[in-house]
Write a protein that holds these residues in place. Structure first.
Motif, mmCIF file in Angstrom:
data_model
loop_
_atom_site.group_PDB
_atom_site.id
_atom_site.type_symbol
_atom_site.label_atom_id
_atom_site.label_comp_id
_atom_site.label_asym_id
_atom_site.label_seq_id
_atom_site.Cartn_x
_atom_site.Cartn_y
_atom_site.Cartn_z
ATOM 1 N N UNK A 44 0.843 -1.189 0.000
ATOM 2 C CA UNK A 44 0.000 0.000 0.000
ATOM 3 C C UNK A 44 0.882 1.244 0.000
ATOM 4 N N UNK A 45 0.588 2.149 -0.921
ATOM 5 C CA UNK A 45 1.242 3.449 -0.991
ATOM 6 C C UNK A 45 0.214 4.466 -0.516
ATOM 7 N N UNK A 46 0.586 5.275 0.462
ATOM 8 C CA UNK A 46 -0.324 6.294 0.971
ATOM 9 C C UNK A 46 0.161 7.667 0.533
ATOM 10 N N UNK A 47 -0.719 8.423 -0.100
ATOM 11 C CA UNK A 47 -0.423 9.793 -0.521
ATOM 12 C C UNK A 47 -1.396 10.708 0.219
ATOM 13 N N UNK A 48 -0.852 11.656 1.004
ATOM 14 C CA UNK A 48 -1.668 12.591 1.771
ATOM 15 C C UNK A 48 -1.405 14.007 1.303
ATOM 16 N N UNK A 49 -2.472 14.802 1.267
ATOM 17 C CA UNK A 49 -2.330 16.204 0.901
ATOM 18 C C UNK A 49 -3.688 16.849 0.767
ATOM 19 N N UNK A 50 -3.683 18.077 0.346
ATOM 20 C CA UNK A 50 -4.946 18.770 0.129
ATOM 21 C C UNK A 50 -5.621 18.203 -1.118
#
Length: 99
Positions: A44-50
């Motif tokens: 799993x790759x998690x990308x967080x941001x607006x």
């Protein structure tokens, strides 16, 4: 999608996109890219941001590495998976947007 097929994994690699008030899971593999209800396994790759930063990434306005340097996004993944994502986003852009 055919140009991406050689670099995509045989087994599903999951991408979790998180933004304020929202989240979506995608599975990418040689079979294609699809939205899934949840990620399965440890790939799993998690990308967080607006929401705006994630849209810029998906639309190809800004590259993943650019947004990481600008602290607009954070990514939890191995360096190899980050490079794979960068390639997928870049190669998946419409030709007229590639510069």
């Amino acid at each position: 999608m055919n140009i991406l097929k050689p670099i995509l994994p045989n087994d599903g690699l999951y991408i979790e996109l998180q933004w304020e008030g929202g989240q979506v899971f995608l599975s990418i593999s040689k079979e294609g890219i699809q939205r899934v209800e949840k990620a399965n396994g440890d790939r799993v790759i998690t990308i967080r941001g607006s929401a705006q930063a994630i849209m810029s990434l998906l639309q190809g306005s800004l590259k993943l590495q650019q947004q990481l340097r600008l602290n607009e996004l954070s990514v939890t993944a191995s360096f190899r998976h980050i490079l794979l994502l960068e390639s997928v986003f870049f190669l998946g852009k419409p030709y007229d947007l590639v510069r």
